[in-house]
Design an enzyme around this catalytic site. Structure first.
Site, PDB file in Angstrom:
ATOM      1  N   SER A  96       0.846  -1.194   0.000  1.00 53.71           N
ATOM      2  CA  SER A  96       0.000   0.000   0.000  1.00 53.71           C
ATOM      3  C   SER A  96       0.876   1.237   0.000  1.00 53.71           C
ATOM      4  CB  SER A  96      -0.885   0.014   1.254  1.00 53.71           C
ATOM      5  OG  SER A  96      -1.507   1.278   1.435  1.00 53.71           O
ATOM      6  N   TYR A 112      -2.165  -0.931  10.091  1.00 51.26           N
ATOM      7  CA  TYR A 112      -2.208  -1.267   8.659  1.00 51.26           C
ATOM      8  C   TYR A 112      -0.942  -0.790   7.962  1.00 51.26           C
ATOM      9  CZ  TYR A 112      -3.688  -1.146   3.752  1.00 51.26           C
ATOM     10  OH  TYR A 112      -3.765  -1.311   2.386  1.00 51.26           O
TER      11      TYR A 112
END
Length: 264
Positions: free
Chosen positions: A149, A172
């Protein structure tokens, strides 16, 4: 010398995509099927995998598409899934670690439980799957593609987020950063077996639910150099490159598909 078309062909290869029926995963698995690979679509939601496999078989009649149930935060489930793969195939040519599930939270609202979940889901699951896939990948001199990401290598801009509705949790980004480093580590230690390991970092590809918030979508678009969010099919070119022989001299690399997000 192979032509570019020959380099991109995945005919005769077998690929596993975790989360392969999801929002981004469906474009990833569709790319591999389109290039001729037999695909295994794995997630906790077996029915969703079955439905997507049926669509892939109708669109690409020459390939096999197989659903597989797997719970990536359950070591026993991962072990059973890979035992099934080893029984039904001669080994994976391609492993794409893509699956994710979790909840939005801020630094202050995140809990110990949500932190641990994000690390298990986004980082430890990659370690588990690769460990189980190694025997088959060695036979095939295979390829691992880890989906990371933009928030694995840049921090979220706090000005984009108001409240906890859309903010990415701290665990995350920390986990995705770990995947980038783990990929480099794996690329080093698996290179003697001809196994290549790379990362692909999507930028702003918000899920359809988030896209209902038009104000937030506008803020995301204005933050990005290309002035818009990404569409899942815009990952297909990068996936085709990283999973095929078109990238045969690339390993340990981190490729961003983010509309220029990370240049600022």
């Amino acid at each position: 010398m192979k032509t570019l078309q020959e380099q991109l062909s995945l005919t005769g290869k077998t690929a596993l995509v975790t989360g392969g029926a999801g929002y981004l995963g469906s474009s990833i698995s569709e790319t591999l099927a389109e290039l001729g690979a037999d695909v295994i679509i794995a997630s906790r939601n077996l029915q969703k995998c079955r439905e997507w496999c049926e669509k892939l078989r109708r669109r690409f009649p020459s390939i096999q598409a197989t659903p597989l149930k797997i719970d990536l935060i359950d070591p026993h489930s991962v072990q059973l899934a890979f035992e099934t793969i080893h029984q039904q195939t001669s080994g994976l040519d391609i492993l794409v670690n893509n699956a994710w599930s979790g909840r939005k939270s801020s630094l202050e609202s995140a809990t110990e439980e949500s932190w641990r979940h994000d690390l298990e889901m986004s980082l430890t699951s990659v370690f588990r799957c690769v460990r189980h896939a190694i025997p088959g990948l060695k036979k095939k001199r295979g390829v691992i593609l880890n989906i990371t990401s933009m928030y694995g290598h840049v921090a979220p801009d706090y000005r984009l987020y108001q409240g906890n509705q859309h903010v990415n949790p701290p665990g995350y980004g920390a986990a995705k950063a770990g995947v980038i480093q783990l990929s480099k580590y794996m690329a080093s230690f698996l290179s003697p077996y001809g196994i290549r390991v790379n990362c692909l970092s999507p930028g702003p590809f918000p899920h359809p639910e988030a896209q209902q918030d038009k104000v937030f979508m506008q803020r995301l678009a204005e933050r990005n150099p290309l002035g818009r969010i990404g569409q899942p099919e815009e990952l297909k070119g990068a996936v085709a490159l990283m999973c095929s022989d078109a990238s045969s001299y690339m390993t340990g690399q981190h490729l961003s598909v983010d509309g220029g997000w990370s240049i600022w």
